[in-house]
Design an enzyme around this catalytic site. Structure first.
Site, short mmCIF file in Angstrom:
data_model
loop_
_atom_site.label_atom_id
_atom_site.label_comp_id
_atom_site.label_asym_id
_atom_site.label_seq_id
_atom_site.Cartn_x
_atom_site.Cartn_y
_atom_site.Cartn_z
CG HIS A 111 34.78 5.55 115.32
ND1 HIS A 111 35.60 5.85 114.26
CD2 HIS A 111 33.77 6.44 115.24
CE1 HIS A 111 35.12 6.86 113.58
NE2 HIS A 111 34.00 7.25 114.15
CB CYS A 122 35.68 -0.49 110.84
SG CYS A 122 36.69 -0.55 109.36
CG HIS A 139 38.80 9.90 116.48
ND1 HIS A 139 38.47 8.59 116.25
CD2 HIS A 139 38.33 10.61 115.43
CE1 HIS A 139 37.85 8.50 115.09
NE2 HIS A 139 37.74 9.72 114.57
CD GLU A 154 40.29 4.10 114.27
OE1 GLU A 154 41.28 3.42 113.96
OE2 GLU A 154 39.66 4.81 113.46
CB THR A 175 41.53 2.91 110.55
OG1 THR A 175 40.24 3.23 111.10
CG2 THR A 175 42.14 1.72 111.26
#
Length: 134
Positions: free
Chosen positions: A30, A52, A80, A82, A121
């Protein structure tokens, strides 16, 4: 995957200072905030950045937009990992988190001609379509 890593001896932490000196720190797929990267460097930790490539692309695009002086909208979910990482990759005040169509409708950019957006994403196009359109 997480349980498999735990079974193999991986220890998951919330803060860099929980990582013993000499251990290897693996950054989540993340991504992490620049502050976390800096803290790991100060502690001289060996780091494996497992961010990623799609998340890295979002970080790079966000930095490019910020350098252009654009107001950046991040479509995603507060808290979250990310979103936390992406917001932490960008200069303070450069990004506004928009979670819902209602958030988008309430948002007033300083200059509508200098607006950009990036998305979490892990959201689908369908999850973001209405927000982006708003």
């Amino acid at each position: 995957m997480v349980e498999d890593l735990r079974a193999r001896g991986a220890v998951f932490v919330k803060e860099v200072d929980e990582i013993p000196i000499g251990a290897v720190a693996v950054f989540s797929a993340h991504g992490v905030a620049r502050k976390v990267e800096g803290e790991a460097a100060l502690r001289r930790l060996d780091v494996l950045d497992a961010t990623c490539p799609l998340v890295t692309k979002v970080h790079n695009e966000g930095r490019r937009y910020a350098a252009q002086g654009r107001a950046i909208i991040l479509v995603g979910h507060a808290g979250h990992p990310e979103v936390v990482g992406t917001m932490g990759q960008l200069p303070d005040g450069a990004v506004t988190l928009i979670e819902t169509v209602e958030d988008a409708e309430r948002f007033t950019p300083r200059d509508p001609a200098k607006l950009a957006f990036v998305t979490q994403t892990t959201l689908s196009v369908d999850d973001t379509r209405e927000i982006v359109e708003a």
